[in-house]
Enzyme design. Structure first.
Site, mmCIF file in Angstrom:
data_model
loop_
_atom_site.group_PDB
_atom_site.id
_atom_site.type_symbol
_atom_site.label_atom_id
_atom_site.label_comp_id
_atom_site.label_asym_id
_atom_site.label_seq_id
_atom_site.Cartn_x
_atom_site.Cartn_y
_atom_site.Cartn_z
ATOM 1 N N THR A 146 15.027 38.420 12.130
ATOM 2 C CA THR A 146 14.041 37.871 13.068
ATOM 3 C C THR A 146 13.904 36.370 12.866
ATOM 4 O O THR A 146 14.163 35.864 11.762
ATOM 5 C CB THR A 146 12.660 38.548 12.859
ATOM 6 N N ASP A 147 13.470 35.686 13.913
ATOM 7 C CA ASP A 147 13.216 34.235 13.761
ATOM 8 C C ASP A 147 11.992 33.990 12.861
ATOM 9 O O ASP A 147 11.769 32.866 12.405
ATOM 10 C CB ASP A 147 13.017 33.557 15.134
ATOM 11 N N GLU A 148 11.212 35.050 12.592
ATOM 12 C CA GLU A 148 10.008 34.869 11.768
ATOM 13 C C GLU A 148 10.341 34.598 10.305
ATOM 14 O O GLU A 148 9.473 34.223 9.523
ATOM 15 C CB GLU A 148 9.072 36.084 11.922
ATOM 16 N N TYR A 170 5.333 41.388 6.865
ATOM 17 C CA TYR A 170 6.467 41.781 7.717
ATOM 18 C C TYR A 170 7.623 40.810 7.554
ATOM 19 O O TYR A 170 8.740 41.207 7.213
ATOM 20 C CB TYR A 170 6.025 41.857 9.190
ATOM 21 N N LYS A 174 11.417 41.167 5.975
ATOM 22 C CA LYS A 174 12.631 40.903 6.755
ATOM 23 C C LYS A 174 13.524 39.875 6.056
ATOM 24 O O LYS A 174 14.748 39.937 6.171
ATOM 25 C CB LYS A 174 12.271 40.435 8.173
HETATM 26 P P1 NAD Z 1 10.157 49.196 17.002
HETATM 27 O O1 NAD Z 1 8.990 49.180 16.077
HETATM 28 O O2 NAD Z 1 9.939 49.369 18.457
HETATM 29 O O3 NAD Z 1 11.194 50.338 16.560
HETATM 30 C C1 NAD Z 1 11.554 50.563 15.233
HETATM 31 C C2 NAD Z 1 12.331 51.879 15.174
HETATM 32 O O4 NAD Z 1 12.763 52.095 13.813
HETATM 33 C C3 NAD Z 1 11.499 53.105 15.563
HETATM 34 O O5 NAD Z 1 12.228 53.913 16.452
HETATM 35 C C4 NAD Z 1 11.256 53.811 14.241
HETATM 36 O O6 NAD Z 1 11.096 55.209 14.369
HETATM 37 C C5 NAD Z 1 12.518 53.448 13.476
HETATM 38 N N1 NAD Z 1 12.339 53.534 12.014
HETATM 39 C C6 NAD Z 1 11.353 52.974 11.282
HETATM 40 N N2 NAD Z 1 11.519 53.277 9.990
HETATM 41 C C7 NAD Z 1 12.648 54.034 9.902
HETATM 42 C C8 NAD Z 1 13.349 54.622 8.837
HETATM 43 N N3 NAD Z 1 12.912 54.536 7.579
HETATM 44 N N4 NAD Z 1 14.481 55.307 9.102
HETATM 45 C C9 NAD Z 1 14.929 55.440 10.378
HETATM 46 N N5 NAD Z 1 14.303 54.894 11.437
HETATM 47 C C10 NAD Z 1 13.176 54.204 11.197
HETATM 48 O O7 NAD Z 1 10.949 47.855 16.704
HETATM 49 P P2 NAD Z 1 11.707 46.823 17.666
HETATM 50 O O8 NAD Z 1 10.709 45.915 18.261
HETATM 51 O O9 NAD Z 1 12.615 47.591 18.542
HETATM 52 O O10 NAD Z 1 12.540 45.996 16.597
HETATM 53 C C11 NAD Z 1 13.853 46.390 16.226
HETATM 54 C C12 NAD Z 1 14.383 45.418 15.197
HETATM 55 O O11 NAD Z 1 14.378 44.096 15.737
HETATM 56 C C13 NAD Z 1 13.549 45.338 13.922
HETATM 57 O O12 NAD Z 1 14.416 45.208 12.829
HETATM 58 C C14 NAD Z 1 12.718 44.071 14.103
HETATM 59 O O13 NAD Z 1 12.369 43.516 12.875
HETATM 60 C C15 NAD Z 1 13.681 43.217 14.882
HETATM 61 N N6 NAD Z 1 13.065 42.179 15.752
HETATM 62 C C16 NAD Z 1 12.161 42.545 16.702
HETATM 63 C C17 NAD Z 1 11.648 41.569 17.556
HETATM 64 C C18 NAD Z 1 10.673 41.923 18.652
HETATM 65 O O14 NAD Z 1 10.174 41.021 19.336
HETATM 66 N N7 NAD Z 1 10.376 43.199 18.900
HETATM 67 C C19 NAD Z 1 12.049 40.232 17.427
HETATM 68 C C20 NAD Z 1 12.968 39.897 16.415
HETATM 69 C C21 NAD Z 1 13.486 40.903 15.613
HETATM 70 P P1 TYD Z 2 3.122 40.071 18.598
HETATM 71 O O1 TYD Z 2 3.559 40.735 19.850
HETATM 72 O O2 TYD Z 2 2.396 40.889 17.590
HETATM 73 O O3 TYD Z 2 4.430 39.401 17.954
HETATM 74 P P2 TYD Z 2 4.564 38.412 16.665
HETATM 75 O O4 TYD Z 2 3.292 38.355 15.956
HETATM 76 O O5 TYD Z 2 5.611 39.110 15.870
HETATM 77 O O6 TYD Z 2 4.984 37.101 17.221
HETATM 78 O O7 TYD Z 2 2.200 38.819 18.951
HETATM 79 C C1 TYD Z 2 2.652 37.762 19.753
HETATM 80 C C2 TYD Z 2 1.580 36.694 19.780
HETATM 81 O O8 TYD Z 2 0.417 37.217 20.423
HETATM 82 C C3 TYD Z 2 1.147 36.262 18.404
HETATM 83 O O9 TYD Z 2 0.877 34.860 18.395
HETATM 84 C C4 TYD Z 2 -0.154 37.023 18.172
HETATM 85 C C5 TYD Z 2 -0.731 37.141 19.564
HETATM 86 N N1 TYD Z 2 -1.552 38.354 19.787
HETATM 87 C C6 TYD Z 2 -2.837 38.249 20.279
HETATM 88 O O10 TYD Z 2 -3.362 37.145 20.544
HETATM 89 N N2 TYD Z 2 -3.570 39.397 20.462
HETATM 90 C C7 TYD Z 2 -3.062 40.615 20.178
HETATM 91 O O11 TYD Z 2 -3.781 41.634 20.352
HETATM 92 C C8 TYD Z 2 -1.716 40.724 19.693
HETATM 93 C C9 TYD Z 2 -1.108 42.060 19.371
HETATM 94 C C10 TYD Z 2 -0.985 39.570 19.523
#
Ligand code: NAD
Ligand code: TYD
Length: 358
Positions: A146-148, A170, A174
């Site tokens: 992640t970019d985080e 988190y 990561k």
């Molecule tokens: P999500 O929370 O929607 O899905 C996570 C999935 O992983 C779920 O289906 C869950 O059941 C499965 N899982 C969790 N623990 C597990 C385990 N121990 N064994 C098998 N499966 C397991 O997540 P997402 O938003 O789809 O993110 C996917 C990936 O992308 C993650 O690695 C996250 O860190 C990364 N990511 C997400 C974002 C975003 O904006 N959503 C941005 C950058 C990176």
């Molecule tokens: P989020 O979707 O949780 O992603 P991340 O924290 O990983 O960037 O949140 C996106 C942005 O929105 C973040 O700056 C936090 C803000 N936020 C709120 O203001 N209210 C909320 O209820 C949530 C879930 C997020």
């Protein structure tokens, strides 16, 4: 000739180092938001690909996300934990590549309790890497970071060489996973590829994250709980652009390398909230300012030139992508209503996270 511009040679796209054609790949966390979109994307693009989806089905895993794919003969679902070395080893004998999405992913949950993040994101990734090390015939291990991992910065952009400086349990977990993938490459030659995407949005995102939470709350005339002053900045990337980026890195990335993925389209949270309300025809006073998230990163921003050099570019403009996404939640009300009204786990989290803020 005088007065005519010299013709610039168009840079040739780097050639593919790998292929997905005819391959079987393991997708971990394929029942989540990005994983399910990625499975749909590759099955649509490669007629002869096979996908094994290993997912534990935590609160965020949802087989409804793959209902249209469940019957596809090229797709197989295995319910299991990435920390289960025996299950993982059994699957790895049948695949040529891994795309690793499985993780605990919500920053607010990691602030309430970080243990599962360390266990899944760090130890789970370690278990997979160990299994890959002992499995001959794995051509790539694509790790979704992640970019985080870089932490926050007020101006400028992080390159892949920047120091990692995570702020939340988190993002710290990561970082552990990201660096383990790199370390396995350096130490054992594991063909690890790392992507560091910015905030994704699109269909099938669990309604605890900002865009689906605000969209579905607005549809129900419920308050949109905006943290702090709503002046935090995120760079919103459509999930399909992220899927294309992951595909690009699998095909043309250099093993051992990390690639940033971002749309370079930054928005203040408050502006995104207002846009969602406008799209739904709802009043701005649904926005409710609530106490800020602890350690809230102000801004994420990544330099994506390294990925662009592989031939990737963002294709979905944020305004159009947000409109289409909001429409998806309007048209798929039952998908999110089932989570919001039937999941005791969801209700308990909402109560814990927002109860103290009201
Ligand atoms: P999500 O929370 O929607 O899905 C996570 C999935 O992983 C779920 O289906 C869950 O059941 C499965 N899982 C969790 N623990 C597990 C385990 N121990 N064994 C098998 N499966 C397991 O997540 P997402 O938003 O789809 O993110 C996917 C990936 O992308 C993650 O690695 C996250 O860190 C990364 N990511 C997400 C974002 C975003 O904006 N959503 C941005 C950058 C990176
Ligand atoms: P989020 O979707 O949780 O992603 P991340 O924290 O990983 O960037 O949140 C996106 C942005 O929105 C973040 O700056 C936090 C803000 N936020 C709120 O203001 N209210 C909320 O209820 C949530 C879930 C997020």
């Amino acid at each position: 000739m005088p007065g005519t511009k010299p013709k610039r040679k168009k840079a040739a796209r780097p050639r593919d180092l790998r292929t997905l054609r005819g391959k079987t790949i393991l997708v971990t966390g394929g029942a989540g938001f990005i994983g399910s979109n990625f499975i749909r994307y590759v099955l649509g693009r490669y007629e002869d690909i096979r996908v094994i989806n290993l997912d534990k089905l935590t609160y965020a895993g949802n087989l409804d996300n793959l209902a249209d794919i469940a019957g596809d003969p090229r797709y197989e679902f295995v319910r299991g934990d990435i920390r289960d070395a025996a299950v993982v080893a059994g699957i790895l004998g049948r695949v040529q590549g891994v795309a690793h999405f499985a993780a605990e992913t919500h920053v607010d949950r990691s602030i309430l309790s970080g243990g599962e993040f360390v266990l899944t994101d760090v130890h789970g990734t370690y278990t997979l890497l160990e299994a890959v090390r002992n499995a001959p015939g794995i051509e790539f291990f694509l790790h979704v970071s992640t970019d985080e991992v870089y932490g926050s910065r007020d101006a400028g952009f992080f390159k892949e060489t920047a120091a990692l400086n995570p702020s939340s349990p988190y993002s710290a977990s990561k970082v552990g996973a990201d660096r383990l993938a790199h370390a396995f490459h350096v130490t054992y030659g594991t063909p690890a590829l790392i992507v560091r995407p910015s905030n994704n949005y699109g269909p099938y995102q669990y309604p605890e994250k900002f865009i689906p939470l605000f969209t579905t709350n607005a549809m129900e005339d419920q308050a949109l709980p905006l943290y702090g002053k709503g002046r935090n900045v995120r760079d919103w990337l459509h999930v399909e652009d992220n899927c294309r980026a992951i595909e690009t890195v699998i095909l043309r990335g250099e093993t051992g390398q990390a690639y940033n993925v971002g749309a370079n389209d930054e928005r203040f949270n408050i502006d995104v909230a207002k846009r969602i309300l406008k799209l739904l025809g709802k009043p701005v006073d649904l926005i409710k300012f609530v106490p800020d998230r602890l350690g809230h990163d102000r801004r994420y921003a990544v330099d994506c030139r390294k990925l662009k050099a592989l031939g990737w570019k963002r294709e979905v403009d944020f305004e159009a992508g947000l409109e289409e996404t909001v429409r998806w939640y309007v048209e798929n009300r039952n998908w999110w209503l089932k989570i919001k009204t039937k999941s005791a786990e969801y209700k308990a989290f909402i109560e814990k996270n927002y109860g103290v803020r009201s």
